[in-house]
Scaffold this motif. Structure first.
Motif, PDB file in Angstrom:
ATOM      1  N   GLY A 109      83.999  85.038  48.119  1.00  0.00           N
ATOM      2  CA  GLY A 109      85.352  84.507  48.002  1.00  0.00           C
ATOM      3  C   GLY A 109      86.386  85.555  47.628  1.00  0.00           C
ATOM      4  N   GLU A 110      87.620  85.238  47.935  1.00  0.00           N
ATOM      5  CA  GLU A 110      88.758  86.081  47.571  1.00  0.00           C
ATOM      6  C   GLU A 110      89.353  85.597  46.250  1.00  0.00           C
ATOM      7  N   ALA A 111      90.096  86.473  45.599  1.00  0.00           N
ATOM      8  CA  ALA A 111      90.759  86.121  44.338  1.00  0.00           C
ATOM      9  C   ALA A 111      92.259  86.024  44.558  1.00  0.00           C
ATOM     10  N   ALA A 112      92.877  85.066  43.907  1.00  0.00           N
ATOM     11  CA  ALA A 112      94.328  84.897  43.951  1.00  0.00           C
ATOM     12  C   ALA A 112      94.812  84.592  42.540  1.00  0.00           C
ATOM     13  N   PRO A 113      96.005  85.068  42.171  1.00  0.00           N
ATOM     14  CA  PRO A 113      96.457  84.911  40.783  1.00  0.00           C
ATOM     15  C   PRO A 113      96.806  83.473  40.434  1.00  0.00           C
ATOM     16  N   ILE A 114      96.572  83.112  39.179  1.00  0.00           N
ATOM     17  CA  ILE A 114      96.997  81.819  38.645  1.00  0.00           C
ATOM     18  C   ILE A 114      97.867  82.059  37.407  1.00  0.00           C
ATOM     19  N   ASP A 115      98.604  81.023  37.027  1.00  0.00           N
ATOM     20  CA  ASP A 115      99.481  81.110  35.858  1.00  0.00           C
ATOM     21  C   ASP A 115      98.669  80.940  34.575  1.00  0.00           C
ATOM     22  N   ALA A 116      99.298  81.253  33.454  1.00  0.00           N
ATOM     23  CA  ALA A 116      98.696  81.035  32.140  1.00  0.00           C
ATOM     24  C   ALA A 116      99.726  80.409  31.213  1.00  0.00           C
TER      25      ALA A 116
END
Length: 292
Positions: A109-116
């Motif tokens: 899988g690929e990684a994509a940014p998420i919020d915090a």
């Protein structure tokens, strides 16, 4: 690098984790002897040059590991092997819950940014942290504070509901002052949910339209002045059809300030945090997570 919290809800052994990860060439397993050592192991994995670091556990494990990586400033990706009690962030990310499918995603899988969510307790400089899925205040926070490791292992996904049934005597309205993006109100409420993800409390869709990467906090206030109204509301919450209810207030915000008396507990990503007042902000696209 896979970092295992052996105290996670399903109690997976290191041997079982190695079996699940056997399809990933070069994967290394490190076992955290205590919850306090999760952060240390995450930073050691960064120092050893791992570019994809996987939390094997539940929401609390993921939260500690991801927060350590964010604080380090390292250019790394976070993966999740969801073997905790509720796995709400994994659900919000759309991750597979079967170990072999989860391993396939971690490998390919690929990684994509998420919020915090950035959380601060006023007057307590050591009470500052990040949340990745949701903060629950009030009755919901109190329930989570009662979730013992034994209860989580025995009831798994139903542990939150089981703990709620045991704490019904504490189900009362509390006076809370809310400031949502500068708009201040005073309300009597039972529960407050500040969500980055869609699910909380063991798969309950408190924020059914929530997205982890949209740059907004979903703020859900549950009032339900009478127990009769609450009885009507609960099935709607469980089905994710509650946001239009007269006893529910939903908004999207970037900053939420809460002023409440001690006893209004906050639970952060499945772990008890503080009682009383707190401030919550947003860090958009804070860290990349492996996801579909």
């Amino acid at each position: 690098c896979v970092i295992l919290n052996p105290a996670a809800g399903r109690g997976w052994s290191p041997e079982r984790i190695r079996g699940a990860m056997s399809s990933i060439p070069g994967a290394e397993l490190r076992v955290s002897p205590t919850s306090d050592s999760l952060r240390t192991l995450a930073l050691e994995a960064v120092a050893d040059g791992f570019g994809r670091i996987v939390a094997a556990g539940g929401d609390g494990t993921v939260s500690v590991l991801a927060s350590a990586l964010l604080d380090s400033g390292a250019d790394v990706e976070v993966g999740i092997l969801p073997i905790g009690t509720g796995n709400d962030l994994a659900l919000s990310l759309g991750l597979p819950t079967r170990a072999d499918f989860a391993a396939d995603l971690l490998r390919e899988g690929e990684a994509a940014p998420i919020d915090a969510i950035h959380a601060i307790a006023p007057g307590q400089p050591d009470r500052e942290l990040h949340a990745w899925n949701a903060v629950i205040g009030g009755f919901g926070g109190l329930i989570a504070d009662r979730l013992s490791p034994g209860l989580k292992r025995r009831w798994r996904g139903l542990a939150y509901i089981r703990a709620a049934a045991a704490e019904l005597g504490e189900l009362r309205l509390r006076r809370v002052q809310l400031e949502i993006d500068g708009h201040r109100t005073e309300q009597m409420i039972r529960m407050l949910v500040i969500a980055n993800g869609r699910y909380a409390g063991g798969g309950i869709p408190f924020a059914p339209g929530g997205r982890v990467d949209d740059g907004w906090l979903d703020v859900v206030v549950i009032r339900a002045a009478s127990l009769a109204r609450l009885a009507v509301l609960v099935p709607r919450v469980l089905a994710g059809r509650h946001l239009a209810d007269a006893d529910v207030e939903h908004s999207r915000a970037r900053t939420v300030r809460v002023e409440a008396e001690p006893g209004f507990w906050f639970n952060v990503d499945g772990e008890s945090w503080v009682s009383g007042s707190a401030t919550f902000g947003l860090r958009p696209h804070a860290l990349p997570f492996v996801r579909p």
